[in-house]
Design a protein around this motif. Structure first.
Motif, PDB file in Angstrom:
ATOM      1  N   PHE A  74      24.659 -31.718  24.107  1.00 41.01           N
ATOM      2  CA  PHE A  74      23.906 -31.075  23.817  1.00 41.01           C
ATOM      3  C   PHE A  74      23.962 -29.823  24.996  1.00 41.01           C
ATOM      4  N   ALA A  75      24.963 -29.896  25.930  1.00 37.79           N
ATOM      5  CA  ALA A  75      25.374 -28.757  26.446  1.00 37.79           C
ATOM      6  C   ALA A  75      26.170 -27.675  25.556  1.00 37.79           C
ATOM      7  N   LYS A  76      27.289 -28.428  24.708  1.00 37.72           N
ATOM      8  CA  LYS A  76      27.329 -27.190  23.515  1.00 37.72           C
ATOM      9  C   LYS A  76      26.675 -27.388  22.198  1.00 37.72           C
ATOM     10  N   GLY A  77      25.569 -28.002  22.369  1.00 38.95           N
ATOM     11  CA  GLY A  77      24.490 -27.771  20.597  1.00 38.95           C
ATOM     12  C   GLY A  77      25.231 -28.069  19.576  1.00 38.95           C
ATOM     13  N   ILE A  78      26.171 -29.103  19.227  1.00 35.96           N
ATOM     14  CA  ILE A  78      27.527 -29.754  18.981  1.00 35.96           C
ATOM     15  C   ILE A  78      26.916 -31.383  18.889  1.00 35.96           C
ATOM     16  N   ASN A 343      18.833 -40.968  27.609  1.00 30.51           N
ATOM     17  CA  ASN A 343      18.511 -39.845  27.812  1.00 30.51           C
ATOM     18  C   ASN A 343      18.728 -38.470  26.554  1.00 30.51           C
ATOM     19  N   ALA A 344      19.621 -39.030  26.309  1.00 25.93           N
ATOM     20  CA  ALA A 344      20.280 -37.881  24.546  1.00 25.93           C
ATOM     21  C   ALA A 344      19.640 -38.338  23.793  1.00 25.93           C
ATOM     22  N   VAL A 345      19.014 -39.810  23.634  1.00 30.52           N
ATOM     23  CA  VAL A 345      18.452 -39.569  22.225  1.00 30.52           C
ATOM     24  C   VAL A 345      16.782 -39.502  22.512  1.00 30.52           C
ATOM     25  N   GLY A 346      15.886 -39.683  23.795  1.00 30.70           N
ATOM     26  CA  GLY A 346      15.206 -38.266  24.183  1.00 30.70           C
ATOM     27  C   GLY A 346      14.852 -36.776  24.048  1.00 30.70           C
ATOM     28  N   GLN A 347      16.113 -36.602  23.771  1.00 30.17           N
ATOM     29  CA  GLN A 347      16.087 -35.410  23.404  1.00 30.17           C
ATOM     30  C   GLN A 347      16.579 -34.574  22.793  1.00 30.17           C
ATOM     31  N   LEU A 348      16.812 -35.610  21.338  1.00 23.54           N
ATOM     32  CA  LEU A 348      17.767 -36.155  20.285  1.00 23.54           C
ATOM     33  C   LEU A 348      15.392 -36.090  19.564  1.00 23.54           C
ATOM     34  N   MET A 349      14.937 -37.025  19.970  1.00 24.26           N
ATOM     35  CA  MET A 349      13.914 -36.922  19.204  1.00 24.26           C
ATOM     36  C   MET A 349      12.758 -35.710  19.338  1.00 24.26           C
ATOM     37  N   GLN A 350      13.134 -35.540  20.919  1.00 24.24           N
ATOM     38  CA  GLN A 350      12.309 -34.005  20.818  1.00 24.24           C
ATOM     39  C   GLN A 350      12.678 -32.831  19.839  1.00 24.24           C
ATOM     40  N   LEU A 351      14.030 -32.472  19.998  1.00 22.42           N
ATOM     41  CA  LEU A 351      14.353 -31.961  18.877  1.00 22.42           C
ATOM     42  C   LEU A 351      14.087 -32.113  17.142  1.00 22.42           C
ATOM     43  N   ASP A 400      32.994 -30.628  13.860  1.00 21.63           N
ATOM     44  CA  ASP A 400      31.897 -30.570  15.297  1.00 21.63           C
ATOM     45  C   ASP A 400      31.067 -29.481  14.394  1.00 21.63           C
ATOM     46  N   ILE A 401      29.375 -30.347  13.983  1.00 21.40           N
ATOM     47  CA  ILE A 401      28.753 -29.240  13.503  1.00 21.40           C
ATOM     48  C   ILE A 401      27.280 -29.222  14.433  1.00 21.40           C
ATOM     49  N   PRO A 402      26.740 -28.088  14.096  1.00 22.40           N
ATOM     50  CA  PRO A 402      25.627 -27.892  15.149  1.00 22.40           C
ATOM     51  C   PRO A 402      24.553 -28.686  15.198  1.00 22.40           C
TER      52      PRO A 402
END
Length: 654
Positions: A74-78, A343-351, A400-402
């Motif tokens: 998420f830091a790089k958005g990829i 935490n990454a999964v939570g951010q993915l859900m928000q996205l 890598d993809i966005p």
């Protein structure tokens, strides 16, 4: 799917089929691998030592497997990716001949004797008989204990002391994938009966019919051999699959796999006899991966699909095989998303919530993430989304993809994965014999061919050995009851009254009850709860307790979906049974949120509404939980934590 954590109580210095670091356990002095299905490879990619003992076929297949793990940055958005193989294990993998006792020195003066036996499960799959220091155990891995197979074990010279002689195994570590007395898992048709049914159906079609066998994992090698011999045609595999099986003829090791000659061919003097598999696509039979640009399958809409199932009931109900017992997608070049960071999964859900406006689709994705967190051991298979709509598009997720594109990928996977978010699994309506069907022959054929044992078959194996104890290798701690205990299932066939695993599960249940009582004592005295709220609260506490036992030797299995074939010939629909591919979604996700303070009921009753189905209720709760609506939060619903969830517990209760 295996839930065994690798520790053998009788021989604590070794590990079997589990290679991650285990808290409180010393590093193993030797490791053993029963076969190459992914649920038996956990941690193997990072193993540096010691030696890993396996069959010749397992070694050659493992060295050629390819996986593509993807990690969210998420830091790089990829979405970062890398290629993962097991080639670095070449010097650690040591092959042993089957049915040949072999002494292995673990340390000076510390030896064990190991014998491998074919497990009747997939190419290279074996059981391990381990003896030493007056003890003996049999680790089955995954097995199909048909009658003929059990009879061969009883007569094996190495096993006779434990089958017909005076000795008893201390324990059998048993594949309990379908270990339940209830129907339809009590009895299965034998593999030979399933193949006979398949050949009878295939014979009904014209001589120029093209057939596509849907093999998504290892274990259908005998079906290939039977079809090839019956139709006098070799079977086309894509380049990746053909490369894996062709390796079985490798002569790097003096031990050649016994599976090689019928599959890959062999030399007879100066003559080379071909096996049943080929890389040539211009044949009648195909088992190549979809989307690999096969010029025959991709360009012929009249191809007849052949689909294995577990079993079929007398009323036409079929038990889908896809994914049952692990191995889903293992025969493909696997792309998988690593989701081991909550935490990454939570951010993915928000996205996903920010990018998608369709609540139904969003709830499917959330359910898919929730189930995958436990079902696939912190990974999500992405191989169904690596190809575009164009069948000739060979674009993959390499590179890598966005992260924004990951939302579309998850949407595609969540909606195409069987039983994701309560969706139905569609099976072909070919359960009826073809000679009873009027009109055109169907475009798909099903036949029973389970890779795991029925309950009666497991009883036959246990009866042959009468061990002192049994330790199950596939466990559902959430739905576990005394009816599923080893004592209840196999106690009458054991020669001692031990049942160590039952004691473990009882201790876990006692701990859950104590946590529930403690939590109840902490509630405000003026809080009144209904019986339904108590049930919901119990489910939440049970899920929380299970999370703390993640490192124990318990996980779960729920029998796969039962799809009934409609009489009108339309696509079948799922019954009330739960699909194996959405195990976590069905058992980890509570029907309602945990206990809240009692609401004061309004004297004005709302108008009657059509009753919601359980699936609709769950989807609505998942959607609300992810967005923090109606006092819900994702930790309440599925146990995952969203880094961006600013709702406090107090605010949620309000």
């Amino acid at each position: 799917m295996s839930t065994f954590k690798g520790v053998v109580t009788e021989f604590p210095q070794i590990r079997i089929d589990y290679f991650r670091v285990i808290s409180g356990q010393k590093p193993p002095l030797a490791c053993f691998l029963s076969h190459v299905h992914s649920d038996h490879l956990l941690g193997l990619e990072s193993l540096k030592s010691p030696f890993i003992y396996c069959s010749p076929a397992t070694r050659e297949i493992l060295l050629r497997l390819e996986r593509y793990p993807h990690r969210m940055n998420f830091a790089k958005g990829i979405l970062e990716s890398r290629k993962q193989t097991y080639k670095h294990l070449q010097t650690l993998l040591k092959t042993l001949p089957l049915e040949t006792p072999t002494v292995i020195e673990l340390s000076p003066g510390n030896e064990i004797r190991v014998t491998l036996f074919a497990a009747n499960h997939c190419a290279g799959a074996v059981m391990f008989l381990i003896q030493g220091d007056g003890k003996a155990i049999l680790y089955t891995g995954d097995i199909r204990s048909e009658t003929w197979w059990v009879n061969s074990l009883v007569q094996n010279p190495v096993l006779i002391p434990y089958t017909l002689g005076p000795r008893r195994l201390d324990c059998i570590y048993l594949d309990t994938t379908f270990a339940t007395k209830s129907e339809p898992y009590r009895e299965f048709p034998s593999k030979s009966e399933g193949v006979r049914e398949l050949l009878e159906k295939v014979e009904k079609y014209p001589k120029d019919t093209l057939f596509y066998f849907q093999a998504w994992t290892f274990g259908y090698e005998n079906v290939w051999i039977a079809l090839s011999a019956f139709l006098e045609s070799t079977i086309h595999l894509d380049q990746y699959r053909w490369g894996i099986y062709k390796s079985l003829s490798a002569r790097e090791n003096f031990l050649q796999s016994q599976e090689a000659p019928p599959l890959c061919g062999f030399h007879c003097g100066n003559h080379y006899s071909e096996g049943c598999l080929t890389g040539n696509p211009h044949v009648r039979l195909h088992s190549c991966e979809r989307g690999t640009s096969c010029p025959v399958i991709e360009e012929n809409p009249q191809v007849v699909s052949i689909i294995p199932i577990v079993t079929r009931l007398s009323n036409g109900v079929e038990i889908g095989e896809l994914g049952a017992g692990g191995g889903n997608g293992d025969l493909n070049q696997i792309h998988e998303l690593e989701i081991n960071d909550p935490n990454a999964v939570g951010q993915l859900m928000q996205l996903c919530a920010a990018k998608l406006e369709d609540p139904e689709l969003l709830s499917k994705i959330f359910f898919f993430l929730s189930s995958a967190t436990d079902e696939t051991k912190n990974r999500i298979l992405l191989d169904t989304s690596t190809k575009g709509d164009d069948p000739h598009d060979d674009t993959s997720l390499l590179g890598d993809i966005p992260l924004q594109e990951l939302v579309a990928i998850l949407a595609r996977v969540a909606t195409t994965t069987p039983s994701s978010a309560g969706s139905e699994v569609q099976l072909s309506n070919t359960g009826t014999a073809l000679d009873k069907i009027d009109g055109p022959l169907p475009k798909s054929i099903t036949f029973p061919y389970s890779r795991h044992s029925s309950y009666s078959e497991l009883c036959s194996l246990v009866r042959a050995f009468r061990p002192r104890d049994i330790y199950p290798c596939t466990v559902d701690p959430i739905n576990w009851t005394s009816a599923l205990s080893i004592r209840a299932l196999f106690g009458h066939l054991c020669s001692a009254d031990l049942f160590a695993h039952d004691a473990e599960m009882t201790d876990m249940l006692d701990e859950r009850r104590e946590r529930m009582r403690a939590d109840k004592r902490q509630r405000p005295e003026d809080t009144q709860t209904t019986e339904d709220e108590e049930t919901q609260h119990s489910a939440a506490v049970r899920n929380e307790s299970l999370a703390e036992h993640e490192n124990s030797s318990t996980m779960f299995f729920t029998p796969p979906v039962v799809a009934e074939r409609p009489s009108n010939g339309s696509a079948p629909h799922s019954s009330t049974n739960t699909s194996h591919s959405s195990i976590s979604a069905s058992v980890l996700s509570p029907i309602s949120p945990p206990h809240r303070k009692a609401q004061v009921k309004s004297p004005v009753q709302p108008p009657a509404q059509p009753p919601e189905t359980r699936s609709h209720k769950i989807r609505k709760l998942a959607y609300n939980a992810a967005l923090g609506l109606n006092g819900l939060s994702w930790p309440d619903f599925g146990g995952l934590v969203s880094a961006g969830n600013n709702h406090s517990k107090k605010e949620a209760e309000l």
